[in-house]
Write an enzyme that holds these catalytic residues in place. Structure first.
Site, PDB file in Angstrom:
ATOM      1  N   CYS A   1      40.911   5.830  31.824  1.00 30.65           N
ATOM      2  CA  CYS A   1      41.573   5.078  30.793  1.00 30.65           C
ATOM      3  C   CYS A   1      41.304   5.701  29.488  1.00 30.65           C
ATOM      4  CB  CYS A   1      41.068   3.841  30.678  1.00 30.65           C
ATOM      5  SG  CYS A   1      41.683   2.630  31.861  1.00 30.65           S
TER       6      CYS A   1
ATOM      7  N   HIS B   1      39.225   4.710  38.980  1.00 26.86           N
ATOM      8  CA  HIS B   1      40.686   4.432  38.417  1.00 26.86           C
ATOM      9  C   HIS B   1      41.477   5.121  39.492  1.00 26.86           C
ATOM     10  CE1 HIS B   1      43.352   4.242  34.846  1.00 26.86           C
ATOM     11  NE2 HIS B   1      44.269   4.629  35.723  1.00 26.86           N
TER      12      HIS B   1
ATOM     13  N   ASN C   1      40.846   9.016  47.247  1.00 27.37           N
ATOM     14  CA  ASN C   1      39.768   8.609  47.891  1.00 27.37           C
ATOM     15  C   ASN C   1      39.725   7.218  47.621  1.00 27.37           C
ATOM     16  OD1 ASN C   1      39.283  11.037  49.085  1.00 27.37           O
ATOM     17  ND2 ASN C   1      38.348  11.962  47.095  1.00 27.37           N
TER      18      ASN C   1
ATOM     19  N   ASP D   1      42.145  18.688  37.263  1.00 34.30           N
ATOM     20  CA  ASP D   1      40.746  18.323  37.536  1.00 34.30           C
ATOM     21  C   ASP D   1      39.820  19.148  36.931  1.00 34.30           C
ATOM     22  OD1 ASP D   1      39.701  16.616  40.226  1.00 34.30           O
ATOM     23  OD2 ASP D   1      38.313  18.143  39.508  1.00 34.30           O
TER      24      ASP D   1
ATOM     25  N   HIS E   1      43.639   7.466  41.397  1.00 29.79           N
ATOM     26  CA  HIS E   1      43.965   8.720  41.268  1.00 29.79           C
ATOM     27  C   HIS E   1      44.457   9.305  42.353  1.00 29.79           C
ATOM     28  CE1 HIS E   1      40.033   8.766  41.639  1.00 29.79           C
ATOM     29  NE2 HIS E   1      39.822  10.014  42.010  1.00 29.79           N
TER      30      HIS E   1
HETATM   31  P1  DGP Z   1      37.313  11.548  43.530  1.00 28.71           P
HETATM   32  O1  DGP Z   1      36.142  11.973  43.930  1.00 28.71           O
HETATM   33  O2  DGP Z   1      38.321  11.273  44.525  1.00 28.71           O
HETATM   34  O3  DGP Z   1      37.096  10.074  42.702  1.00 28.71           O
HETATM   35  O4  DGP Z   1      37.905  12.434  42.164  1.00 28.71           O
HETATM   36  C1  DGP Z   1      37.456  12.303  40.947  1.00 28.71           C
HETATM   37  C2  DGP Z   1      37.899  13.464  40.415  1.00 28.71           C
HETATM   38  O5  DGP Z   1      37.989  13.588  39.010  1.00 28.71           O
HETATM   39  C3  DGP Z   1      36.881  14.816  40.704  1.00 28.71           C
HETATM   40  O6  DGP Z   1      37.778  15.736  41.524  1.00 28.71           O
HETATM   41  C4  DGP Z   1      36.584  15.180  39.373  1.00 28.71           C
HETATM   42  C5  DGP Z   1      37.325  14.837  38.347  1.00 28.71           C
HETATM   43  N1  DGP Z   1      36.816  14.327  37.243  1.00 28.71           N
HETATM   44  C6  DGP Z   1      35.714  13.771  36.842  1.00 28.71           C
HETATM   45  N2  DGP Z   1      35.367  13.530  35.747  1.00 28.71           N
HETATM   46  C7  DGP Z   1      36.701  14.177  35.127  1.00 28.71           C
HETATM   47  C8  DGP Z   1      36.883  14.435  33.553  1.00 28.71           C
HETATM   48  O7  DGP Z   1      36.249  14.306  32.467  1.00 28.71           O
HETATM   49  N3  DGP Z   1      37.905  15.498  33.303  1.00 28.71           N
HETATM   50  C9  DGP Z   1      38.745  15.896  34.374  1.00 28.71           C
HETATM   51  N4  DGP Z   1      39.784  16.558  34.007  1.00 28.71           N
HETATM   52  N5  DGP Z   1      38.477  15.749  35.600  1.00 28.71           N
HETATM   53  C10 DGP Z   1      37.394  14.657  35.963  1.00 28.71           C
END
Ligand code: DGP
Length: 112
Positions: free
Chosen positions: A6, A96, A85, A29, A98
């Site tokens: 968010c 959140h 996931n 990511d 995704h």
């Molecule tokens: P999941 O494990 O499916 O909940 O994926 C979460 C993803 O979010 C993981 O691949 C890394 C990414 N992520 C976590 N924090 C941040 C952030 O601050 N910025 C970005 N761009 N990605 C993030």
């Protein structure tokens, strides 16, 4: 609400945006697992796929409408993977909803 994605949507935390419309925000990511690794999130806070229902599924539809546009813009003509996931057993780390879009190389594994 203390939600990382968010805050990214609101621009309070910087991100590398690749796509945005009224319903959807997509960004790179922070820890890419493939040459192209984009996260697509609904602008409405939903904690996971487990919260999708008939009242909010338009956000999911809009996400999947964005997928081929993003794939085309990212040069993923050879294919890509879209995954979400959901919950602890799936190792969801950000609460959140995704969808990961992964591509740009031959991905491992066969589904089904
Ligand atoms: P999941 O494990 O499916 O909940 O994926 C979460 C993803 O979010 C993981 O691949 C890394 C990414 N992520 C976590 N924090 C941040 C952030 O601050 N910025 C970005 N761009 N990605 C993030």
């Amino acid at each position: 609400m203390d939600c990382l994605f968010c805050k990214i949507i609101a621009g309070e935390i910087p991100s590398s945006k690749v796509y945005e419309n009224e319903y959807v925000y997509a960004f790179r990511d922070i820890a890419p697992q493939a040459p192209v690794h984009v996260l697509i999130v609904p602008k409405m806070h939903l904690s996971s796929a487990d919260e999708i229902n008939g009242e909010n599924s338009v956000y999911v539809a809009k996400i999947f409408e964005a997928v081929p546009e993003i794939a085309k813009a990212e040069g993923l003509a050879e294919g890509y993977r879209v995954i979400t996931n959901c919950g602890k057993h799936a190792c969801q780390s950000v609460s959140h909803l995704h969808f990961h879009v992964l591509g740009g190389k031959q991905l491992e594994g066969q589904m089904g």
